[in-house]
Scaffold this motif. Structure first.
Motif, PDB file in Angstrom:
ATOM      1  N   CYS A  10       0.820  -1.207   0.000  1.00 32.99           N
ATOM      2  CA  CYS A  10       0.000   0.000   0.000  1.00 32.99           C
ATOM      3  C   CYS A  10       0.856   1.260   0.000  1.00 32.99           C
ATOM      4  O   CYS A  10       0.750   2.077  -0.903  1.00 32.99           O
ATOM      5  CB  CYS A  10      -0.914  -0.025   1.216  1.00 32.99           C
ATOM      6  N   CYS A  11       1.747   1.423   0.980  1.00 32.50           N
ATOM      7  CA  CYS A  11       2.518   2.667   1.119  1.00 32.50           C
ATOM      8  C   CYS A  11       3.989   2.512   0.768  1.00 32.50           C
ATOM      9  O   CYS A  11       4.731   3.484   0.813  1.00 32.50           O
ATOM     10  CB  CYS A  11       2.386   3.205   2.542  1.00 32.50           C
ATOM     11  N   ASP A  12       4.434   1.315   0.430  1.00 27.58           N
ATOM     12  CA  ASP A  12       5.816   1.014   0.061  1.00 27.58           C
ATOM     13  C   ASP A  12       6.806   1.183   1.213  1.00 27.58           C
ATOM     14  O   ASP A  12       7.999   1.303   1.007  1.00 27.58           O
ATOM     15  CB  ASP A  12       6.260   1.840  -1.154  1.00 27.58           C
ATOM     16  N   ALA A  13       6.321   1.184   2.455  1.00 27.08           N
ATOM     17  CA  ALA A  13       7.216   1.249   3.620  1.00 27.08           C
ATOM     18  C   ALA A  13       8.086  -0.003   3.653  1.00 27.08           C
ATOM     19  O   ALA A  13       7.629  -1.099   3.311  1.00 27.08           O
ATOM     20  CB  ALA A  13       6.409   1.346   4.906  1.00 27.08           C
ATOM     21  N   ALA A  22       5.001  -6.251   9.781  1.00 38.96           N
ATOM     22  CA  ALA A  22       4.565  -6.861   8.518  1.00 38.96           C
ATOM     23  C   ALA A  22       3.358  -7.764   8.741  1.00 38.96           C
ATOM     24  O   ALA A  22       3.336  -8.578   9.661  1.00 38.96           O
ATOM     25  CB  ALA A  22       5.708  -7.655   7.899  1.00 38.96           C
ATOM     26  N   MET A  23       2.369  -7.614   7.886  1.00 44.46           N
ATOM     27  CA  MET A  23       1.155  -8.425   7.921  1.00 44.46           C
ATOM     28  C   MET A  23       1.006  -9.107   6.564  1.00 44.46           C
ATOM     29  O   MET A  23       1.338  -8.516   5.536  1.00 44.46           O
ATOM     30  CB  MET A  23      -0.063  -7.545   8.185  1.00 44.46           C
ATOM     31  N   ILE A  24       0.499 -10.365   6.559  1.00 38.00           N
ATOM     32  CA  ILE A  24       0.315 -11.096   5.305  1.00 38.00           C
ATOM     33  C   ILE A  24      -1.007 -11.838   5.297  1.00 38.00           C
ATOM     34  O   ILE A  24      -1.583 -12.119   6.337  1.00 38.00           O
ATOM     35  CB  ILE A  24       1.458 -12.107   5.037  1.00 38.00           C
ATOM     36  N   CYS A  25      -1.458 -12.174   4.088  1.00 37.26           N
ATOM     37  CA  CYS A  25      -2.616 -13.050   3.910  1.00 37.26           C
ATOM     38  C   CYS A  25      -2.091 -14.417   3.452  1.00 37.26           C
ATOM     39  O   CYS A  25      -0.886 -14.618   3.344  1.00 37.26           O
ATOM     40  CB  CYS A  25      -3.588 -12.457   2.892  1.00 37.26           C
ATOM     41  N   THR A  26      -2.970 -15.325   3.137  1.00 40.19           N
ATOM     42  CA  THR A  26      -2.537 -16.663   2.730  1.00 40.19           C
ATOM     43  C   THR A  26      -1.846 -16.676   1.372  1.00 40.19           C
ATOM     44  O   THR A  26      -1.153 -17.626   1.047  1.00 40.19           O
ATOM     45  CB  THR A  26      -3.709 -17.657   2.694  1.00 40.19           C
ATOM     46  N   PHE A  27      -2.009 -15.606   0.578  1.00 40.57           N
ATOM     47  CA  PHE A  27      -1.325 -15.504  -0.713  1.00 40.57           C
ATOM     48  C   PHE A  27      -0.034 -14.697  -0.602  1.00 40.57           C
ATOM     49  O   PHE A  27       0.577 -14.358  -1.601  1.00 40.57           O
ATOM     50  CB  PHE A  27      -2.244 -14.871  -1.765  1.00 40.57           C
ATOM     51  N   GLU A  28       0.354 -14.340   0.614  1.00 34.95           N
ATOM     52  CA  GLU A  28       1.564 -13.580   0.927  1.00 34.95           C
ATOM     53  C   GLU A  28       1.513 -12.125   0.477  1.00 34.95           C
ATOM     54  O   GLU A  28       2.549 -11.484   0.340  1.00 34.95           O
ATOM     55  CB  GLU A  28       2.835 -14.253   0.406  1.00 34.95           C
ATOM     56  N   CYS A  29       0.311 -11.607   0.213  1.00 34.27           N
ATOM     57  CA  CYS A  29       0.201 -10.169   0.012  1.00 34.27           C
ATOM     58  C   CYS A  29       0.738  -9.556   1.300  1.00 34.27           C
ATOM     59  O   CYS A  29       0.442 -10.045   2.388  1.00 34.27           O
ATOM     60  CB  CYS A  29      -1.250  -9.752  -0.197  1.00 34.27           C
ATOM     61  N   ALA A  41      -9.073  -1.714   6.202  1.00 34.19           N
ATOM     62  CA  ALA A  41     -10.178  -2.228   7.014  1.00 34.19           C
ATOM     63  C   ALA A  41      -9.916  -3.665   7.483  1.00 34.19           C
ATOM     64  O   ALA A  41     -10.808  -4.493   7.522  1.00 34.19           O
ATOM     65  CB  ALA A  41     -11.503  -2.138   6.254  1.00 34.19           C
ATOM     66  N   ARG A  42      -8.641  -3.958   7.771  1.00 35.85           N
ATOM     67  CA  ARG A  42      -8.198  -5.223   8.362  1.00 35.85           C
ATOM     68  C   ARG A  42      -8.366  -6.442   7.460  1.00 35.85           C
ATOM     69  O   ARG A  42      -8.297  -7.574   7.909  1.00 35.85           O
ATOM     70  CB  ARG A  42      -8.842  -5.465   9.714  1.00 35.85           C
ATOM     71  N   GLY A  43      -8.612  -6.251   6.166  1.00 29.64           N
ATOM     72  CA  GLY A  43      -8.728  -7.374   5.232  1.00 29.64           C
ATOM     73  C   GLY A  43      -7.870  -7.140   4.003  1.00 29.64           C
ATOM     74  O   GLY A  43      -7.573  -6.007   3.642  1.00 29.64           O
ATOM     75  N   CYS A  44      -7.484  -8.211   3.346  1.00 26.49           N
ATOM     76  CA  CYS A  44      -6.666  -8.096   2.144  1.00 26.49           C
ATOM     77  C   CYS A  44      -7.543  -7.648   0.969  1.00 26.49           C
ATOM     78  O   CYS A  44      -8.520  -8.325   0.635  1.00 26.49           O
ATOM     79  CB  CYS A  44      -6.008  -9.429   1.811  1.00 26.49           C
ATOM     80  N   GLY A  49      -8.986 -12.005   2.069  1.00 33.85           N
ATOM     81  CA  GLY A  49      -8.600 -12.879   3.176  1.00 33.85           C
ATOM     82  C   GLY A  49      -8.200 -12.149   4.439  1.00 33.85           C
ATOM     83  O   GLY A  49      -8.032 -10.934   4.481  1.00 33.85           O
ATOM     84  N   ASP A  50      -8.036 -12.938   5.454  1.00 31.46           N
ATOM     85  CA  ASP A  50      -7.611 -12.497   6.773  1.00 31.46           C
ATOM     86  C   ASP A  50      -6.136 -12.112   6.744  1.00 31.46           C
ATOM     87  O   ASP A  50      -5.343 -12.734   6.042  1.00 31.46           O
ATOM     88  CB  ASP A  50      -7.834 -13.686   7.727  1.00 31.46           C
ATOM     89  N   LEU A  51      -5.760 -11.082   7.483  1.00 33.00           N
ATOM     90  CA  LEU A  51      -4.364 -10.667   7.572  1.00 33.00           C
ATOM     91  C   LEU A  51      -3.826 -10.981   8.960  1.00 33.00           C
ATOM     92  O   LEU A  51      -4.478 -10.701   9.959  1.00 33.00           O
ATOM     93  CB  LEU A  51      -4.232  -9.168   7.281  1.00 33.00           C
ATOM     94  N   GLN A  52      -2.631 -11.561   8.994  1.00 33.89           N
ATOM     95  CA  GLN A  52      -1.973 -11.949  10.234  1.00 33.89           C
ATOM     96  C   GLN A  52      -0.560 -11.404  10.249  1.00 33.89           C
ATOM     97  O   GLN A  52       0.021 -11.142   9.194  1.00 33.89           O
ATOM     98  CB  GLN A  52      -1.912 -13.479  10.350  1.00 33.89           C
ATOM     99  N   ARG A  53       0.020 -11.280  11.452  1.00 26.46           N
ATOM    100  CA  ARG A  53       1.405 -10.841  11.545  1.00 26.46           C
ATOM    101  C   ARG A  53       2.299 -11.853  10.851  1.00 26.46           C
ATOM    102  O   ARG A  53       2.143 -13.056  11.022  1.00 26.46           O
ATOM    103  CB  ARG A  53       1.832 -10.705  12.999  1.00 26.46           C
ATOM    104  N   ARG A  54       3.217 -11.353  10.027  1.00 29.21           N
ATOM    105  CA  ARG A  54       4.139 -12.232   9.313  1.00 29.21           C
ATOM    106  C   ARG A  54       5.177 -12.761  10.297  1.00 29.21           C
ATOM    107  O   ARG A  54       5.754 -12.004  11.063  1.00 29.21           O
ATOM    108  CB  ARG A  54       4.832 -11.442   8.199  1.00 29.21           C
TER     109      ARG A  54
END
Length: 80
Positions: A10-13, A22-29, A41-44, A49-54
């Motif tokens: 999103c912001c290229d940080a 770092a947060m990821i979804c099951t597709f590694e976004c 809004a807490r979703g990929c 999908g759900d986002l979790q701490r990497r």
């Protein structure tokens, strides 16, 4: 094995392999924690999908299995 992308889509940080932001979804976004809260809004937005701490890859394993250098950024997604 996770790709461990180096930045927020999103912001290229920068999100180094040991980042706790770092947060990821099951597709590694990959997103930073701030964008997950403020912009996504807490979703990929890619897969819904759900986002979790990497997970953090231990430094000793990074020598053999380095993190990715490929940056993925979606212009226009960043809202704040």
């Amino acid at each position: 094995m996770l790709e461990l992308r180096p930045s927020c889509e999103c912001c290229d940080a920068d999100l180094p392999p040991d980042s706790l932001e770092a947060m990821i979804c099951t597709f590694e976004c990959t997103w930073c924690a701030r964008c997950v809260e403020v912009c996504l809004a807490r979703g990929c937005p890619n897969c819904g999908g759900d986002l979790q701490r990497r997970p953090v890859r231990p430094a000793a394993h990074l020598l053999v299995h380095p993190a990715s250098a490929r940056r993925v950024v979606q212009p226009g997604l960043h809202r704040a």
